[in-house]
Write an enzyme that holds these catalytic residues in place. Structure first.
Site, mmCIF file in Angstrom:
data_model
loop_
_atom_site.group_PDB
_atom_site.id
_atom_site.type_symbol
_atom_site.label_atom_id
_atom_site.label_comp_id
_atom_site.label_asym_id
_atom_site.label_seq_id
_atom_site.Cartn_x
_atom_site.Cartn_y
_atom_site.Cartn_z
ATOM 1 N N LYS A 8 7.994 30.323 -19.040
ATOM 2 C CA LYS A 8 8.912 31.683 -18.836
ATOM 3 C C LYS A 8 7.825 32.812 -18.869
ATOM 4 C CE LYS A 8 13.074 29.773 -21.155
ATOM 5 N NZ LYS A 8 14.022 30.217 -21.939
ATOM 6 N N THR A 61 15.837 26.213 -29.273
ATOM 7 C CA THR A 61 15.855 27.492 -28.552
ATOM 8 C C THR A 61 15.656 28.782 -29.314
ATOM 9 O OG1 THR A 61 17.372 26.287 -27.096
ATOM 10 C CG2 THR A 61 17.373 28.576 -27.095
ATOM 11 N N ARG A 84 7.392 26.987 -30.095
ATOM 12 C CA ARG A 84 8.246 28.262 -30.454
ATOM 13 C C ARG A 84 8.205 28.823 -31.993
ATOM 14 N NH1 ARG A 84 13.467 26.115 -27.163
ATOM 15 N NH2 ARG A 84 12.680 27.155 -24.959
ATOM 16 N N HIS A 143 11.016 26.808 -20.939
ATOM 17 C CA HIS A 143 12.375 26.165 -20.782
ATOM 18 C C HIS A 143 12.024 24.625 -20.851
ATOM 19 C CE1 HIS A 143 15.945 24.469 -18.842
ATOM 20 N NE2 HIS A 143 15.050 23.943 -17.907
#
Length: 198
Positions: A14, A131, A142, A165
Protein backbone atom coordinates in the site's frame (compact mmCIF):
# COMPACT_ATOMS: atom_id res chain seq x y z
CA UNK A 1 0.48 -32.43 -6.28
CA UNK A 2 1.94 -29.72 -8.55
CA UNK A 3 -1.13 -27.53 -8.02
CA UNK A 4 -0.57 -27.52 -4.24
CA UNK A 5 2.93 -26.15 -4.79
CA UNK A 6 1.68 -23.48 -7.17
CA UNK A 7 -1.17 -21.80 -5.28
CA UNK A 8 -1.22 -18.13 -6.23
CA UNK A 9 -2.07 -15.05 -4.20
CA UNK A 10 -1.92 -11.31 -4.83
CA UNK A 11 -0.01 -8.95 -2.57
CA UNK A 12 -0.22 -5.18 -2.94
CA UNK A 13 2.15 -2.97 -0.98
CA UNK A 14 0.00 0.00 0.00
CA UNK A 15 1.06 3.66 -0.27
CA UNK A 16 2.28 3.73 3.35
CA UNK A 17 4.45 0.64 2.76
CA UNK A 18 5.95 2.14 -0.40
CA UNK A 19 6.56 5.57 1.14
CA UNK A 20 8.20 4.04 4.21
CA UNK A 21 10.64 2.05 2.07
CA UNK A 22 9.34 -1.37 3.14
CA UNK A 23 8.91 -2.94 -0.32
CA UNK A 24 12.23 -4.79 -0.07
CA UNK A 25 11.48 -6.01 3.45
CA UNK A 26 8.07 -7.33 2.38
CA UNK A 27 9.58 -9.16 -0.60
CA UNK A 28 12.43 -10.48 1.58
CA UNK A 29 10.03 -12.02 4.10
CA UNK A 30 7.92 -13.63 1.38
CA UNK A 31 10.94 -15.13 -0.38
CA UNK A 32 12.58 -16.13 2.90
CA UNK A 33 9.52 -18.28 3.62
CA UNK A 34 10.18 -20.23 0.40
CA UNK A 35 7.47 -18.56 -1.68
CA UNK A 36 8.11 -17.25 -5.20
CA UNK A 37 7.42 -13.80 -6.62
CA UNK A 38 6.16 -14.62 -10.12
CA UNK A 39 4.96 -11.12 -11.12
CA UNK A 40 5.97 -7.69 -9.82
CA UNK A 41 5.20 -4.08 -10.78
CA UNK A 42 5.07 -0.60 -9.26
CA UNK A 43 2.09 1.41 -10.48
CA UNK A 44 -0.40 4.13 -9.61
CA UNK A 45 -3.96 2.84 -9.29
CA UNK A 46 -6.99 4.85 -10.28
CA UNK A 47 -10.08 5.04 -8.07
CA UNK A 48 -11.92 3.05 -10.75
CA UNK A 49 -9.35 0.23 -10.57
CA UNK A 50 -9.55 0.16 -6.77
CA UNK A 51 -13.34 0.10 -6.96
CA UNK A 52 -13.04 -3.04 -9.10
CA UNK A 53 -10.56 -4.52 -6.62
CA UNK A 54 -12.72 -4.28 -3.48
CA UNK A 55 -15.86 -6.43 -3.20
CA UNK A 56 -19.22 -4.74 -3.69
CA UNK A 57 -21.43 -7.36 -2.07
CA UNK A 58 -23.65 -6.23 0.77
CA UNK A 59 -22.22 -8.64 3.35
CA UNK A 60 -18.60 -7.57 2.76
CA UNK A 61 -19.52 -3.88 2.97
CA UNK A 62 -21.69 -4.44 6.05
CA UNK A 63 -18.75 -6.22 7.66
CA UNK A 64 -16.65 -3.07 7.19
CA UNK A 65 -19.34 -1.17 9.11
CA UNK A 66 -19.46 -3.92 11.74
CA UNK A 67 -15.69 -3.67 12.24
CA UNK A 68 -16.02 0.09 12.61
CA UNK A 69 -18.73 -0.30 15.26
CA UNK A 70 -16.57 -2.88 17.05
CA UNK A 71 -13.64 -0.46 17.16
CA UNK A 72 -15.89 2.13 18.81
CA UNK A 73 -16.62 -0.37 21.57
CA UNK A 74 -13.09 -1.75 21.94
CA UNK A 75 -11.39 1.64 22.02
CA UNK A 76 -14.19 3.32 24.01
CA UNK A 77 -14.58 6.16 21.52
CA UNK A 78 -16.61 8.85 23.27
CA UNK A 79 -18.70 9.89 20.26
CA UNK A 80 -21.41 7.71 18.74
CA UNK A 81 -21.65 6.28 15.24
CA UNK A 82 -24.59 8.61 14.55
CA UNK A 83 -22.55 11.65 15.62
CA UNK A 84 -19.60 10.68 13.43
CA UNK A 85 -21.31 9.03 10.44
CA UNK A 86 -24.84 10.38 10.55
CA UNK A 87 -26.22 6.83 10.87
CA UNK A 88 -25.93 3.59 12.80
CA UNK A 89 -26.72 1.51 9.71
CA UNK A 90 -23.68 -0.77 9.34
CA UNK A 91 -24.04 -1.04 5.56
CA UNK A 92 -24.08 2.76 5.13
CA UNK A 93 -21.04 3.07 7.39
CA UNK A 94 -19.35 0.30 5.39
CA UNK A 95 -19.96 2.23 2.16
CA UNK A 96 -18.10 5.21 3.68
CA UNK A 97 -15.21 3.05 4.90
CA UNK A 98 -14.94 1.35 1.49
CA UNK A 99 -14.63 4.79 -0.12
CA UNK A 100 -11.81 5.67 2.30
CA UNK A 101 -10.03 2.45 1.29
CA UNK A 102 -10.34 3.32 -2.39
CA UNK A 103 -9.14 6.90 -1.79
CA UNK A 104 -6.13 5.68 0.22
CA UNK A 105 -5.10 3.04 -2.29
CA UNK A 106 -5.31 5.57 -5.14
CA UNK A 107 -3.35 8.21 -3.16
CA UNK A 108 0.16 7.06 -4.06
CA UNK A 109 2.26 4.44 -5.79
CA UNK A 110 1.62 0.77 -5.06
CA UNK A 111 3.63 -2.37 -5.71
CA UNK A 112 1.60 -5.34 -6.90
CA UNK A 113 2.90 -8.89 -7.02
CA UNK A 114 1.78 -12.43 -7.53
CA UNK A 115 3.19 -14.88 -5.01
CA UNK A 116 3.21 -18.61 -5.68
CA UNK A 117 3.92 -21.62 -3.51
CA UNK A 118 2.59 -24.22 -1.11
CA UNK A 119 -0.40 -22.72 0.76
CA UNK A 120 0.63 -19.29 -0.57
CA UNK A 121 -2.60 -17.55 0.52
CA UNK A 122 -2.39 -18.67 4.16
CA UNK A 123 1.40 -18.27 4.31
CA UNK A 124 1.33 -14.68 3.05
CA UNK A 125 -1.53 -13.76 5.41
CA UNK A 126 0.54 -15.13 8.28
CA UNK A 127 3.59 -13.09 7.16
CA UNK A 128 1.51 -9.90 6.85
CA UNK A 129 -0.44 -10.36 10.11
CA UNK A 130 -3.99 -9.34 11.13
CA UNK A 131 -5.61 -6.31 9.47
CA UNK A 132 -5.63 -4.27 12.68
CA UNK A 133 -1.97 -3.52 13.53
CA UNK A 134 -2.54 -3.62 17.30
CA UNK A 135 -3.71 -7.25 16.96
CA UNK A 136 -0.65 -8.25 14.89
CA UNK A 137 2.04 -10.24 16.68
CA UNK A 138 5.67 -9.17 16.62
CA UNK A 139 7.38 -11.00 13.78
CA UNK A 140 4.61 -10.18 11.31
CA UNK A 141 4.98 -7.21 8.96
CA UNK A 142 2.17 -5.29 10.64
CA UNK A 143 3.34 -6.26 14.12
CA UNK A 144 6.86 -5.05 13.40
CA UNK A 145 6.22 -1.96 11.29
CA UNK A 146 2.65 -0.67 11.66
CA UNK A 147 1.22 1.35 14.55
CA UNK A 148 -2.02 2.72 13.11
CA UNK A 149 -5.35 2.25 14.86
CA UNK A 150 -8.91 1.94 13.55
CA UNK A 151 -9.96 4.33 16.33
CA UNK A 152 -7.70 7.08 14.94
CA UNK A 153 -8.52 6.20 11.32
CA UNK A 154 -12.27 6.42 12.03
CA UNK A 155 -11.90 9.81 13.71
CA UNK A 156 -9.77 11.07 10.81
CA UNK A 157 -12.18 9.53 8.27
CA UNK A 158 -9.58 7.45 6.44
CA UNK A 159 -8.45 3.88 5.92
CA UNK A 160 -6.17 2.14 8.41
CA UNK A 161 -2.56 2.35 7.22
CA UNK A 162 -1.41 -1.26 7.49
CA UNK A 163 1.30 -1.60 4.83
CA UNK A 164 0.04 -4.34 2.53
CA UNK A 165 -2.97 -6.12 1.12
CA UNK A 166 -2.98 -9.91 0.77
CA UNK A 167 -5.77 -11.97 -0.81
CA UNK A 168 -7.96 -13.52 1.86
CA UNK A 169 -9.08 -16.71 0.12
CA UNK A 170 -8.84 -18.52 -3.24
CA UNK A 171 -11.83 -16.65 -4.70
CA UNK A 172 -10.35 -13.26 -3.81
CA UNK A 173 -6.96 -14.32 -5.17
CA UNK A 174 -8.48 -15.43 -8.50
CA UNK A 175 -10.48 -12.19 -8.80
CA UNK A 176 -7.48 -9.99 -7.97
CA UNK A 177 -5.17 -11.92 -10.27
CA UNK A 178 -7.64 -11.40 -13.13
CA UNK A 179 -7.92 -7.64 -12.65
CA UNK A 180 -4.29 -6.78 -11.88
CA UNK A 181 -2.27 -9.08 -14.17
CA UNK A 182 -2.34 -10.45 -17.68
CA UNK A 183 -1.09 -14.01 -18.28
CA UNK A 184 2.03 -12.57 -20.01
CA UNK A 185 2.98 -10.71 -16.83
CA UNK A 186 3.05 -13.87 -14.71
CA UNK A 187 6.23 -15.94 -14.99
CA UNK A 188 6.99 -19.55 -14.17
CA UNK A 189 10.38 -20.67 -12.87
CA UNK A 190 11.83 -23.07 -10.34
CA UNK A 191 13.59 -21.84 -7.22
CA UNK A 192 16.90 -23.57 -6.54
CA UNK A 193 15.79 -25.05 -3.22
CA UNK A 194 12.34 -26.32 -4.29
CA UNK A 195 13.47 -29.97 -4.52
CA UNK A 196 14.87 -29.77 -1.00
CA UNK A 197 11.94 -27.98 0.62
CA UNK A 198 9.15 -30.34 -0.47
Amino acid sequence: MANLREEKTVVIVKPDGVKRGLVGEIIRRIEQRGLKIIALEMFQATPKQMDAHYPKDREWITNLGRNTARSYEEYKISTTLTEDYGTEDLFEIGVMVRKWLIDFMASGPLVKMVVSGLHAIAMVRKIVGPTIPSFAEMGTLRGDFSVDSPALANVQRRAVHNLAHASGNPEEAAHELSIWFTPKEVHDYKRAEEDIMF
